[in-house]
Design a protein around this motif. Structure first.
Motif, PDB file in Angstrom:
ATOM      1  N   ILE A 175      25.272  11.607  -0.073  1.00  0.00           N
ATOM      2  CA  ILE A 175      24.316  10.545  -0.338  1.00  0.00           C
ATOM      3  C   ILE A 175      23.275  10.440   0.806  1.00  0.00           C
ATOM      4  CG2 ILE A 175      26.058   9.454   1.475  1.00  0.00           C
ATOM      5  CD1 ILE A 175      25.398   6.511   0.419  1.00  0.00           C
ATOM      6  N   SER A 176      22.043  10.228   0.462  1.00  0.00           N
ATOM      7  CA  SER A 176      20.904  10.248   0.906  1.00  0.00           C
ATOM      8  C   SER A 176      20.221   8.918   0.987  1.00  0.00           C
ATOM      9  CB  SER A 176      19.949  11.511   0.365  1.00  0.00           C
ATOM     10  OG  SER A 176      20.649  12.762   0.344  1.00  0.00           O
ATOM     11  N   MET A 177      19.357   8.879   1.980  1.00  0.00           N
ATOM     12  CA  MET A 177      18.555   7.435   2.323  1.00  0.00           C
ATOM     13  C   MET A 177      17.195   8.047   2.378  1.00  0.00           C
ATOM     14  SD  MET A 177      18.942   3.937   4.490  1.00  0.00           S
ATOM     15  CE  MET A 177      18.396   4.934   5.879  1.00  0.00           C
ATOM     16  N   LEU A 178      16.270   7.532   1.495  1.00  0.00           N
ATOM     17  CA  LEU A 178      14.656   7.493   1.316  1.00  0.00           C
ATOM     18  C   LEU A 178      14.338   6.506   2.112  1.00  0.00           C
ATOM     19  CD1 LEU A 178      12.282   9.254   0.653  1.00  0.00           C
ATOM     20  CD2 LEU A 178      12.365   7.600  -1.405  1.00  0.00           C
ATOM     21  N   VAL A 179      13.451   6.661   3.167  1.00  0.00           N
ATOM     22  CA  VAL A 179      12.879   5.724   4.000  1.00  0.00           C
ATOM     23  C   VAL A 179      11.388   5.678   4.237  1.00  0.00           C
ATOM     24  CG1 VAL A 179      12.813   4.551   6.313  1.00  0.00           C
ATOM     25  CG2 VAL A 179      15.137   5.651   5.498  1.00  0.00           C
ATOM     26  N   ARG A 180      10.730   4.500   4.293  1.00  0.00           N
ATOM     27  CA  ARG A 180       9.437   4.274   4.274  1.00  0.00           C
ATOM     28  C   ARG A 180       9.044   3.522   5.384  1.00  0.00           C
ATOM     29  NH1 ARG A 180       5.074   1.024   1.692  1.00  0.00           N
ATOM     30  NH2 ARG A 180       3.167   1.890   2.452  1.00  0.00           N
TER      31      ARG A 180
ATOM     32  N   VAL B  38      10.243   7.162  -6.227  1.00  0.00           N
ATOM     33  CA  VAL B  38      11.340   6.086  -6.265  1.00  0.00           C
ATOM     34  C   VAL B  38      11.732   5.816  -7.710  1.00  0.00           C
ATOM     35  CG1 VAL B  38      11.602   3.733  -5.981  1.00  0.00           C
ATOM     36  CG2 VAL B  38      10.507   4.808  -4.301  1.00  0.00           C
ATOM     37  N   THR B  39      10.889   5.921  -8.801  1.00  0.00           N
ATOM     38  CA  THR B  39      11.029   5.754 -10.023  1.00  0.00           C
ATOM     39  C   THR B  39      11.774   7.020 -10.792  1.00  0.00           C
ATOM     40  OG1 THR B  39       9.240   4.617 -10.446  1.00  0.00           O
ATOM     41  CG2 THR B  39      10.023   5.546 -12.289  1.00  0.00           C
ATOM     42  N   LEU B  40      11.660   8.239  -9.976  1.00  0.00           N
ATOM     43  CA  LEU B  40      12.286   9.444 -10.596  1.00  0.00           C
ATOM     44  C   LEU B  40      13.778   9.084  -9.950  1.00  0.00           C
ATOM     45  CD1 LEU B  40      12.564  12.411 -11.273  1.00  0.00           C
ATOM     46  CD2 LEU B  40      12.172  12.945  -8.802  1.00  0.00           C
ATOM     47  N   ASN B  41      14.005   8.925  -8.724  1.00  0.00           N
ATOM     48  CA  ASN B  41      15.237   8.383  -8.133  1.00  0.00           C
ATOM     49  C   ASN B  41      16.186   7.587  -9.046  1.00  0.00           C
ATOM     50  OD1 ASN B  41      14.808  10.344  -6.273  1.00  0.00           O
ATOM     51  ND2 ASN B  41      14.104   8.732  -4.857  1.00  0.00           N
TER      52      ASN B  41
ATOM     53  N   SER C 285      18.030  15.919   7.715  1.00  0.00           N
ATOM     54  CA  SER C 285      16.854  15.253   7.615  1.00  0.00           C
ATOM     55  C   SER C 285      15.722  16.102   7.160  1.00  0.00           C
ATOM     56  CB  SER C 285      16.605  14.460   8.625  1.00  0.00           C
ATOM     57  OG  SER C 285      16.337  15.210   9.940  1.00  0.00           O
ATOM     58  N   MET C 286      14.699  15.242   6.715  1.00  0.00           N
ATOM     59  CA  MET C 286      13.422  15.764   6.465  1.00  0.00           C
ATOM     60  C   MET C 286      12.353  14.712   6.535  1.00  0.00           C
ATOM     61  SD  MET C 286      11.793  18.169   3.231  1.00  0.00           S
ATOM     62  CE  MET C 286      12.305  16.729   1.879  1.00  0.00           C
ATOM     63  N   THR C 287      11.198  14.718   7.249  1.00  0.00           N
ATOM     64  CA  THR C 287      10.038  13.838   7.389  1.00  0.00           C
ATOM     65  C   THR C 287       9.068  14.620   6.658  1.00  0.00           C
ATOM     66  OG1 THR C 287       9.936  14.724   9.685  1.00  0.00           O
ATOM     67  CG2 THR C 287      10.981  12.815   9.432  1.00  0.00           C
ATOM     68  N   ILE C 288       8.035  13.588   5.986  1.00  0.00           N
ATOM     69  CA  ILE C 288       6.981  13.975   5.189  1.00  0.00           C
ATOM     70  C   ILE C 288       5.678  13.249   6.021  1.00  0.00           C
ATOM     71  CG2 ILE C 288       5.822  13.864   3.138  1.00  0.00           C
ATOM     72  CD1 ILE C 288       8.137  15.880   3.165  1.00  0.00           C
ATOM     73  N   ASP C 289       4.949  13.948   6.405  1.00  0.00           N
ATOM     74  CA  ASP C 289       3.772  13.091   7.171  1.00  0.00           C
ATOM     75  C   ASP C 289       4.172  12.335   8.213  1.00  0.00           C
ATOM     76  OD1 ASP C 289       2.301  14.536   5.344  1.00  0.00           O
ATOM     77  OD2 ASP C 289       1.961  13.147   3.908  1.00  0.00           O
ATOM     78  N   ASP C 290       3.605  11.133   8.227  1.00  0.00           N
ATOM     79  CA  ASP C 290       4.098  10.061   9.234  1.00  0.00           C
ATOM     80  C   ASP C 290       4.460   8.758   8.705  1.00  0.00           C
ATOM     81  OD1 ASP C 290       3.412  11.734  11.518  1.00  0.00           O
ATOM     82  OD2 ASP C 290       1.292  11.368  11.335  1.00  0.00           O
TER      83      ASP C 290
ATOM     84  N   ASP D 248       0.788  -1.135  -0.140  1.00  0.00           N
ATOM     85  CA  ASP D 248       0.006   0.013   0.076  1.00  0.00           C
ATOM     86  C   ASP D 248       0.880   1.453  -0.019  1.00  0.00           C
ATOM     87  OD1 ASP D 248      -2.025  -1.667   0.153  1.00  0.00           O
ATOM     88  OD2 ASP D 248      -2.008  -1.781   2.384  1.00  0.00           O
ATOM     89  N   ALA D 249       1.852   1.337  -0.727  1.00  0.00           N
ATOM     90  CA  ALA D 249       2.576   2.431  -0.871  1.00  0.00           C
ATOM     91  C   ALA D 249       1.936   3.481  -1.467  1.00  0.00           C
ATOM     92  CB  ALA D 249       4.019   2.313  -1.639  1.00  0.00           C
ATOM     93  N   PRO D 250       1.872   4.864  -1.138  1.00  0.00           N
ATOM     94  CA  PRO D 250       1.323   5.855  -1.909  1.00  0.00           C
ATOM     95  C   PRO D 250       1.820   5.989  -3.394  1.00  0.00           C
ATOM     96  CG  PRO D 250       2.184   6.584   0.149  1.00  0.00           C
ATOM     97  CD  PRO D 250       2.677   5.386  -0.133  1.00  0.00           C
ATOM     98  N   GLU D 251       0.856   6.533  -4.202  1.00  0.00           N
ATOM     99  CA  GLU D 251       1.369   6.519  -5.486  1.00  0.00           C
ATOM    100  C   GLU D 251       2.361   7.662  -5.524  1.00  0.00           C
ATOM    101  OE1 GLU D 251      -1.933   7.302  -8.295  1.00  0.00           O
ATOM    102  OE2 GLU D 251      -3.084   5.597  -7.750  1.00  0.00           O
TER     103      GLU D 251
END
Length: 488
Positions: A435-440, A104-107, A409-414, A95-98
């Motif tokens: 270097i950055s890490m995107l985390v869900r 992720v595709t952009l990256n 860092s940056m957090t988006i919503d929860d 259930d990842a948001p669109e």
């Protein structure tokens, strides 16, 4: 006696012609493939201070790596992309948001590694604890340790870290070390650090060396700003912290009582392979050594956690400013809350528009910066944006002196966060290798919220009324610094 008369008319004409040629040439050369703000700043510099402006443009006007290094980066990027395309990187959360899938595709299209599932990540917000935890991980190494830090110094605070490397090397573990040349040269303990690495038998190299007499030269302010550690391909660390004392051992910092506050993350799971891939690409760039025959880069194993993560390397080795595009995409995707921590916050127009638009959409936006500045130009350039941000509705929290809040860092919503070495400034977008890490994953956001609350308790909020009381001299300095920040 023969009298020689000197006709100044011809010299005046010559100077006028040369000046005209320089100005016309600048209009043709400078704006090409450059952001309008950067082009305008360079043109102003060349028009108002021609000799200095032209010299600086020739010295640092090209924000790209030398052609040979770019070719190397393209080779390793291609290898990683092709090798990792069909591999299983763990089970992704449902259930990842669109918008997340699109980012992720952009990256991926702009040079990032694949999204990986089944990862575990733990934040470390205490400076010395971070150094000691990395030392503990190194002591468990069986095959190799990969160390890559913008600043690497052997001092009292880092002695445990270096002793761990020495112990690992003594039992036959391969220790490979990379550190930025420009950031370390001439600094306290530089020679001592190099001798210690030599004595332990580490394989170490300088990143982006500026050594023209040895045939190694690029724009001197291009820097490898990454901070990462990989142990045996099973455990990794990354974030904002350098391997040095929290004062950086600089007399000016010690006199002012300054200490750096940082944030690192310890990671297990398939995403460790992606961090290792970034190290191997930088190692290849500096040494021409291809280690992928010796290291099975994508022999990945599931970690104890359930986080989805993606590694985004960025910098002048990539064609596009992929970290800038990711940050902007995240800001536009937010639905309820955005919290940004950036010690050097000098956004371009696109990022500033995304932040102010978020406020106008009703999003709660907070920005954490330092009350004290360690770099005058960046500090004043950053301040020049405060009024626009405050008027838009951004809540600005200033981490109180004498500490420099250096976390990024940056957090988006929860649900989504990004952490790494990249500031939100034009240097990190175009000049630094980052270097950055995107985390869900909600459990990681919970950790981020705890750190953000810790920072909030040690900060004071800046209000628009307070800002309006700034003296004119500060406003002038801020605006001048803002103009120079575009010179890239």
């Amino acid at each position: 006696m023969i009298s020689i008369t000197f006709d100044w008319t011809w010299w005046v004409i010559l100077v006028f012609v040369v000046d005209l040629v320089v100005r016309i040439t600048a209009i043709i050369v400078v704006p090409r493939n450059r952001r309008p703000t950067a082009a305008m700043a360079w043109l102003l510099a060349i028009y108002f201070i021609p000799l200095v402006g032209v010299f600086l443009f020739l010295l640092i006007g090209n924000p790209r790596l030398p052609r040979k290094r770019r070719k190397k980066q393209e080779q390793i990027n291609g290898y990683i992309r092709d090798t990792s395309a069909g591999l299983d990187f763990g089970t992704l959360r449902p259930d990842a948001p669109e918008w997340f899938t699109a980012l992720v595709t952009l990256n991926r299209n702009l040079g990032a590694l694949p999204l990986a599932g089944d990862n575990d990540a733990h934040l470390i917000s205490d400076y010395q604890t971070s150094l000691d935890t990395m030392a503990d991980a190194i002591r468990k190494a069986e095959r190799y340790v990969h160390v890559e830090f913008y600043i690497l110094q052997s001092d009292d605070a880092t002695d445990n870290f270096f002793r761990a490397l020495e112990e690992a090397a003594a039992r036959g573990v391969v220790v490979r070390v990379l550190m930025d040349h420009w950031a370390n040269r001439g600094k306290p303990f530089y020679k001592k650090t190099n001798k210690r690495l030599d004595a332990m038998g580490a394989h170490w190299h300088l990143m982006l060396p500026v050594l023209p007499f040895k045939g190694k030269y690029q724009r001197p302010d291009l820097r490898n700003h990454r901070k990462l550690l990989v142990v045996d391909g099973r455990e990794a660390f990354m974030g904002s912290q350098n391997v040095t004392d929290s004062t950086y051992n600089l007399p000016k910092n010690i006199r002012r009582g300054l200490h750096w506050v940082d944030l690192m993350v310890r990671i297990e799971g398939p995403i460790v392979a992606s961090i290792n891939a970034v190290f191997l690409s930088d190692w290849f760039s500096e040494t021409d050594e291809v280690l992928t025959d010796e290291i099975d880069l994508f022999d990945v194993k599931s970690g104890p956690g359930d986080l989805d993560a993606q590694i985004i390397p960025s910098g002048p080795g990539f064609e596009f400013q992929n970290n800038l595009k990711l940050f902007a995409g995240l800001l536009y995707a937010a639905q309820t809350k955005i919290i940004i921590v950036s010690p050097y916050f000098v956004p371009d127009e696109a990022l500033l528009l995304a932040i102010t638009t978020a406020c106008q959409r009703g999003i709660h936006v907070e920005l954490f910066v330092s009350e004290e500045g360690d770099q005058a130009l960046v500090y004043h350039a950053q301040r020049s944006y405060y009024e626009a941000l405050l008027r838009a509705g951004v809540r600005i929290f200033m981490y109180q002196r004498p500490y420099i809040l250096h976390s990024k860092s940056m957090t988006i919503d929860d649900e989504v966060a990004i952490i790494g070495s990249s500031n939100m400034d034009m240097r990190s977008f175009g000049l630094n290798l980052e270097i950055s890490m995107l985390v869900r994953g909600g459990e990681f956001i919970d950790q981020m919220r705890a750190v953000e609350q810790q920072y909030r308790g040690l900060s004071r909020e800046l209000t628009l009324d307070e800002w309006k009381e700034q003296p004119l001299r500060s406003t002038v300095l801020d605006n001048l610094a803002r103009l120079t920040s575009a010179l890239q």
